[in-house]
Design an enzyme around this catalytic site. Structure first.
Site, short mmCIF file in Angstrom:
data_model
loop_
_atom_site.label_atom_id
_atom_site.label_comp_id
_atom_site.label_asym_id
_atom_site.label_seq_id
_atom_site.Cartn_x
_atom_site.Cartn_y
_atom_site.Cartn_z
N ASP A 27 -10.73 -1.74 1.10
CA ASP A 27 -11.41 -0.54 0.96
C ASP A 27 -10.98 0.58 1.89
O ASP A 27 -11.49 0.43 3.17
CB ASP A 27 -12.58 -0.62 0.36
N ALA A 28 -10.31 1.34 1.95
CA ALA A 28 -9.42 2.12 2.88
C ALA A 28 -10.31 2.75 3.77
O ALA A 28 -10.35 2.51 5.10
CB ALA A 28 -8.74 3.31 2.15
N HIS A 56 7.88 11.29 -4.09
CA HIS A 56 7.73 10.41 -2.72
C HIS A 56 8.64 11.12 -1.38
O HIS A 56 7.86 11.10 -0.58
CB HIS A 56 8.15 9.12 -2.99
N ASP A 70 -4.18 -1.04 0.72
CA ASP A 70 -4.46 -0.61 -0.61
C ASP A 70 -5.43 -1.71 -1.11
O ASP A 70 -5.27 -2.76 -0.94
CB ASP A 70 -2.86 -0.88 -1.69
N ASP A 109 -2.42 8.66 0.19
CA ASP A 109 -1.77 8.76 -1.24
C ASP A 109 -2.81 7.95 -2.33
O ASP A 109 -2.48 7.29 -2.85
CB ASP A 109 -0.40 8.03 -1.45
N ASP A 165 2.43 0.82 -4.79
CA ASP A 165 3.48 0.60 -5.48
C ASP A 165 4.75 0.67 -4.33
O ASP A 165 6.12 0.26 -4.84
CB ASP A 165 3.96 1.72 -6.43
N GLN A 189 -8.37 -2.39 -11.61
CA GLN A 189 -7.80 -1.39 -12.55
C GLN A 189 -6.87 -2.38 -13.56
O GLN A 189 -6.77 -3.52 -13.46
CB GLN A 189 -6.91 -0.71 -11.78
#
Ligand SMILES: Cc1cc2nc3c(=O)[nH]c(=O)nc-3n(C[C@H](O)[C@H](O)[C@H](O)COP(=O)(O)OP(=O)(O)OC[C@H]3O[C@@H](n4cnc5c(N)ncnc54)[C@H](O)[C@@H]3O)c2cc1C
Lengths: 499, 530
Positions: free
Chosen positions: A343-344, A265, A309, A361, A289, A235
């Site tokens: 990769d989740a 959050h 992530d 999330d 994040d 990204q």
């Protein structure tokens, strides 16, 4: 001479139509609602041409020179029109429409003057009836050609910016040719030629530099100062700052504003965790994040947090960068936290560990790849990793802007065998935002939030679980891998909401 | 992936566009192509040649086994599966190649598994009973196998979006041309669809569907044999269906399943293609299919595992001598290069029919089918933008080839910047013989150039993105059901010898999973009955 001028008419007509098409296409692309954009642009343009034709009666002398000047102006204005429009859009936003119609009118007027001028240049050689018929037929022929070429060849291969620059170059070529044809009658024809070449140079430079220009304007689109940018294989990460407000964009999409991210959050984490006093192991999917982790770390009974992530650069930035790690309170540096870059869904499939709480999330389902992360299959796999007393919470887009999408996620998680409980909270930069709790047994709201918070407290908590009528939907569909129904509905709803 | 939450959170249309604006506004520039390299593969032709010329050494030793199956394609594997399922484990399953699968073989590289041949299995209807049993055994079908619409493993159901067609400069959903076609074409397509629905419902005097799959379950009513006398093209013309758009769609479909278009395929086979499927699922649309990264290779892998004790790859049946109370079969072992004589009570020939006379000179005469040659290419493609490659199956209207499937489509992976695209091409513009020659004579470079030329319309940058192209040439890929093929089936399906069964999709004259499996199971049933 006569032939040369008719060829010019052909080129001029093509150029004129291209600018109109580019303006129409660009504005529908940027503003949406193509019917409105196209008809207003075409209307304005035609009207302006009429104005131009009318104005042409005031030109009496030195027609060739005027024609050349106008040609150069059309070439420059038209040629740069797409670039100008795009830059305006990137920098400004609202005045865009004003500039759009101004530019379209200006080009229309100039093109409107052109054709009558050519006719007058030809006047001496041809009968009126012949003149009108050949000029108009060549004019329409040019129009036909580009209206076919534009969608099939030009737009896909050159793009809007370079297409208009290319046709700008054609205009200038006509101007230069005219200088050549009339060099006997034009007094300072050297000056006109120089002017033409200068314009040509500008357009060529634009054509070559188009890519840089776009990149520059992309950055400016974020508005605020950019304090950080990074392109990772996954990204493009951009962090902007305006006074004390930090904003994170991933691939151009706003992820949070430091002004109100606590609302998001806190809402994501505490309704679940406040009811899990025995939670030891927590899994966070997405959320590189570290903000959700920051909220989780407020519960001292949590022993291990696994953050999955995809993007190692993202998690590394939020772990080590001095500005960014301050935003998450150094959460990713906590010894309780393990960061997994994977990769989740693939990662979850491959391992067997289960958790007391799972915080999901992910980005909204804007494409089919993301749609998989909201499918029955995903929730089935998620369920295998949740302990029987545990809770999972999923960010689920806005139930106000996208109620069908929101409730489809609800149906889908139920189809995977979960009990679901929805709630929502206001996050000013995003709007009214939705969440979904997934569990084996029915969820019980907590009577208090046992950790310090800025937004959530026991008094307002119950109100989050109330859905007003405009956030309801009776949609029955389930998002399966083989129908990807959510992506389609989501696109419809947001497409309408963003207009 | 990313952090925070929604991609669209708090977005304005302006933000929405930042990420995607570059391509459309700038367009794309073209550059001189650099051809990627890769492998040029195909069935083991050294053994193929030896088989044709009969050059094998004499057998050095002799062993005994009650049942021998030659050929571990779909038919042979299912024959073994049925035997095992019925408690028979004392048999050998021989395969010429080093892996099982035949036309359903698959491969794997660093990016993904991919098919070299058959890539999907449509949802089986109730007539495809054995297919359903197999799927249930493999865990892919859950619950009642006799239900009209059983539940299937969601992982195997093709994910959306499944099919798209590149037509008039853009992609449309689905393969039937819909966008930018004329009114008369639209009308004819509607007429055609209505006709096919009608024929799909039609039953013969014996109460069975005229067209079903496996085709042996269909009606035996001779009234419909007239359909086998003409080509499907003639039949379409008799129905006044002449639109180019419709004819392209029909040709694409038939080439995809039979390796030849309506000008070569019998009207019976054409109707069979469009009318034979009635499969439904409780958890998917009824036109859904089952697939995996390796196409139907997942079935081959699972069956090979189940049949591991019996499966002997690299073993070719080279000579058959059929006697009254036994069959003697000479088998060439590629590893040791020696020939062993296997004496068996029952032999199943689960390999293509055109090979059989080469190994069994004394066999009764049968009419083998014409075979269509195919080329399959696996393209490894990099730096893919998610929105560029969305569908499982992508076809180019009036393209040279049959388009490609994205072999990574069925994975659960979110981020797929690299893909393997499996490109299919049937050499249907030439007669089978010439086509075979061309297939084998053309170089890797020639094929690669042709493939890019075909795909360039839809993917102008593919050459730059592609890092390898591996090619598989199938000289005898599949039987072409030409007019009259139904009558030659009788000779193929007869009992050739009490101890020799034939099991291959060639017995149906159409090369499909369900057909191959049916004959594999039937052969096993006959053996069990003796
Ligand atoms: C490119 C391509 C795409 C296809 N796509 C599909 C699809 O999507 N769906 C579908 O249903 N069908 C598809 N098919 C059709 C496919 O042929 C059938 O699905 C099925 O695989 C046929 O199986 P079979 O057992 O009848 O024959 P084969 O696959 O021909 O099996 C015969 C086996 O016998 C072996 N053999 C040959 N001679 C000997 C010997 N002397 N001794 C030992 N072994 C020997 C061969 O090596 C081979 O493994 C496709 C075919 C091709 C070529």
């Amino acid at each position: 001479m006569q032939f040369a001028l008719l060829v010019s008419v052909f080129v001029i007509a093509s150029c004129g139509l291209i600018y109109e098409l580019v303006a129409g296409a660009l504005s529908s692309y940027l503003l949406g609602d193509s019917i409105t954009q196209f008809s207003t642009v075409i209307g304005t343009y035609l009207f302006a041409m009429g104005v131009g034709s009318w104005l042409s009666r005031h030109i009496h002398v030195r027609i060739a020179e005027r024609f050349i000047i106008i040609e150069i102006m059309v070439g420059l204005l038209g040629g740069f029109s797409a670039a100008i429009l795009f830059l305006c859009f990137a920098f400004a936003g609202e005045p865009f429409r004003i500039i759009l119609y101004f530019l379209v009118s200006l080009i229309g007027i100039l093109v409107g003057i052109e054709i009558p001028l050519v006719m007058r240049l030809l006047e001496k050689d041809l009968k009126l009836s012949e003149l009108v018929s050949s000029v108009l037929s060549v004019d329409y022929l040019g129009a036909l050609l580009v209206s076919v070429l534009f969608p099939l060849l030009l737009a896909p291969h050159l793009g809007f910016v370079r297409t208009s620059l290319l046709f700008g170059i054609f205009n200038i070529a006509v101007a230069l040719w005219a200088v050549h044809l009339f060099k006997k009658t034009i007094v300072h024809h050297g000056r006109y030629r120089a002017l033409g070449f200068f314009a040509l140079l500008l357009l060529l430079a634009g054509f070559i530099g188009a890519e840089k220009l776009m990149r520059f304007s992309e950055l400016k689109m974020y508005g605020d100062d950019i304090v950080y940018t990074q392109s990772t294989p996954y990204q493009r990460i951009v962090l902007t700052r305006w006074r004390d407000d930090f904003r994170l964009y991933l691939n151009g999409n706003l992820q949070f504003s430091s002004r109100d991210e606590y609302r998001y959050h806190e809402s994501l984490v505490h309704p679940a965790l406040a009811t899990l006093p025995h939670a030891r192991d927590v899994l966070v999917l997405g959320g590189g994040d570290g903000m959700a982790v920051r909220e989780l770390l407020k519960y001292s009974h949590i022993e291990r947090i696994t953050l999955v992530d995809l993007d190692p650069q993202m998690t590394e930035m939020f772990k080590s960068d001095s500005v960014l790690s301050k935003l998450n309170n150094l959460s990713l540096q906590s010894p309780k936290v393990t960061v997994v870059n994977a990769d989740a869904l693939k990662w979850m499939e491959a391992q067997a560990q289960s958790y007391d709480a799972i915080v999901v999330d992910f980005p909204d389902p804007t494409n089919y790849a993301l749609g998989k992360l909201y499918s029955v299959t995903f929730y089935q796999i998620l369920r295998r990793h949740l302990r029987p007393q545990g809770l999972a919470v999923v960010q689920t887009t806005s139930p106000l802007y996208a109620p069908k999408s929101y409730w489809m996620v609800n149906n889908t998680a139920r189809a995977a065998g979960f009990n679901t409980t929805g709630y929502h909270a206001l996050v000013p930069t995003f709007g009214e935002w939705g969440f979904m709790l997934l569990s084996e047994k029915a969820y019980q709201q907590p009577t208090q939030i046992p950790v310090p918070t800025r937004f959530l407290n026991a008094a307002i908590l119950p109100t989050l679980f109330v859905f007003p009528q405009d956030m309801q939907s009776d949609i029955q569909e389930i998002n399966r891998l083989d129908n990807q129904a959510l992506v389609r509905v989501f696109e419809q709803e947001w497409g309408a909401a963003l207009r | 992936m990313g952090s925070g939450a929604a991609v669209i959170k708090g977005i304005t249309r302006r933000d929405f566009l930042i990420g995607s604006s570059g391509a459309l506004l700038l367009g794309c520039s073209e550059q001189a192509p650099r051809l990627p390299s890769g492998l040029l593969l195909g069935p083991d032709h050294s053994i193929g040649h030896k088989l044709r010329d009969g050059q094998f050494p004499v057998a050095t030793r002799e062993i005994h086994t009650p049942i021998l199956i030659a050929g571990a394609g779909i038919a042979g594997l299912n024959c073994g599966w049925w035997l095992q399922r019925n408690g028979i484990t004392d048999f050998q399953l021989l395969e010429l190649e080093l892996v099982a699968g035949g036309n359903t073989r698959s491969g794997q590289n660093a990016v993904s598994a991919f098919p070299w041949g058959a890539h999907y299995l449509p949802l089986p209807g109730t007539d495809a009973h054995y297919v359903r049993m197999l799927l249930a055994d493999l865990g892919a079908l859950q619950g009642d196998i006799n239900a009209l619409a059983p539940t299937y493993d969601e992982r195997l159901l093709v994910q959306a979006p499944d099919e798209r067609l590149f037509i008039n400069g853009a992609w449309q959903e689905g393969l039937i041309p819909r966008v930018g076609i004329g009114a008369s074409a639209k009308r004819e397509i509607q007429q055609f669809e209505a006709l096919m629905n009608e024929w799909g419902e039609r039953k013969g005097a014996d109460g069975r569907y005229v067209f079903t799959i496996p085709s042996a379950m269909g009606s035996a009513d001779p009234a419909f044999l007239v359909l086998d006398k003409i080509t499907f093209k003639d039949w379409l013309q008799q129905q006044n269906l002449r639109s180019d758009v419709l004819h392209w769609y029909v040709s694409y479909s038939l080439r995809d399943d039979f390796g030849a278009g309506q000008d070569r395929v019998s009207a019976w086979a054409g109707l069979h293609y469009f009318c034979c499927r009635r499969g439904q699922a409780a958890n998917a649309e009824s036109n859904s299919v089952l697939t995996s990264p390796q196409g139907n290779g997942w079935i081959v892998e699972r069956l090979s595992k189940i049949l591991q004790p019996q499966l002997k790859t690299g073993h070719t049946l080279v000579r058959i001598d059929a006697q009254f109370n036994s069959v003697s079969a000479d088998v060439y072992d590629s590893a040791t290069q020696e020939v062993i004589r296997i004496i068996c009570e029952q032999l199943v020939w689960a390999a293509p029919l055109f090979v059989l006379p080469r190994v069994w000179p004394a066999m009764p005469h049968i009419i083998p089918p014409d075979y269509a040659p195919w080329l399959v290419a696996n393209l490894t493609v990099n730096n893919i933008e998610e929105h560029e490659f969305t569908a499982w199956d992508s076809v180019i209207y009036q393209g040279q080839g049959l388009g490609y499937v994205d072999s990574t489509h069925q994975t659960l992976q979110f981020h797929r910047p690299q893909r393997v695209l499996t490109y299919y091409h049937t050499l249907s513009n030439l007669a089978p013989r010439e086509a075979r020659q061309q297939l084998l004579a053309s170089s890797h470079e020639t094929w690669t150039t042709q493939i890019f030329a075909d795909l360039r319309k839809a993917h102008p940058h593919l050459e730059k993105q592609c890092s390898a192209i591996d090619l598989w040439r199938w000289p005898h890929a599949m039987a072409i059901p030409v007019p009259g093929f139904r009558s030659s089936l009788l000779s193929r399906q007869q009992t050739l010898h009490p101890r020799i069964q034939v099991a291959h999709s060639d017995l149906s004259g159409v090369s499909l999973f369900e057909e191959a499996q049916y004959w594999g199971v039937k052969a096993a049933q006959k053996i069990i009955a003796t």
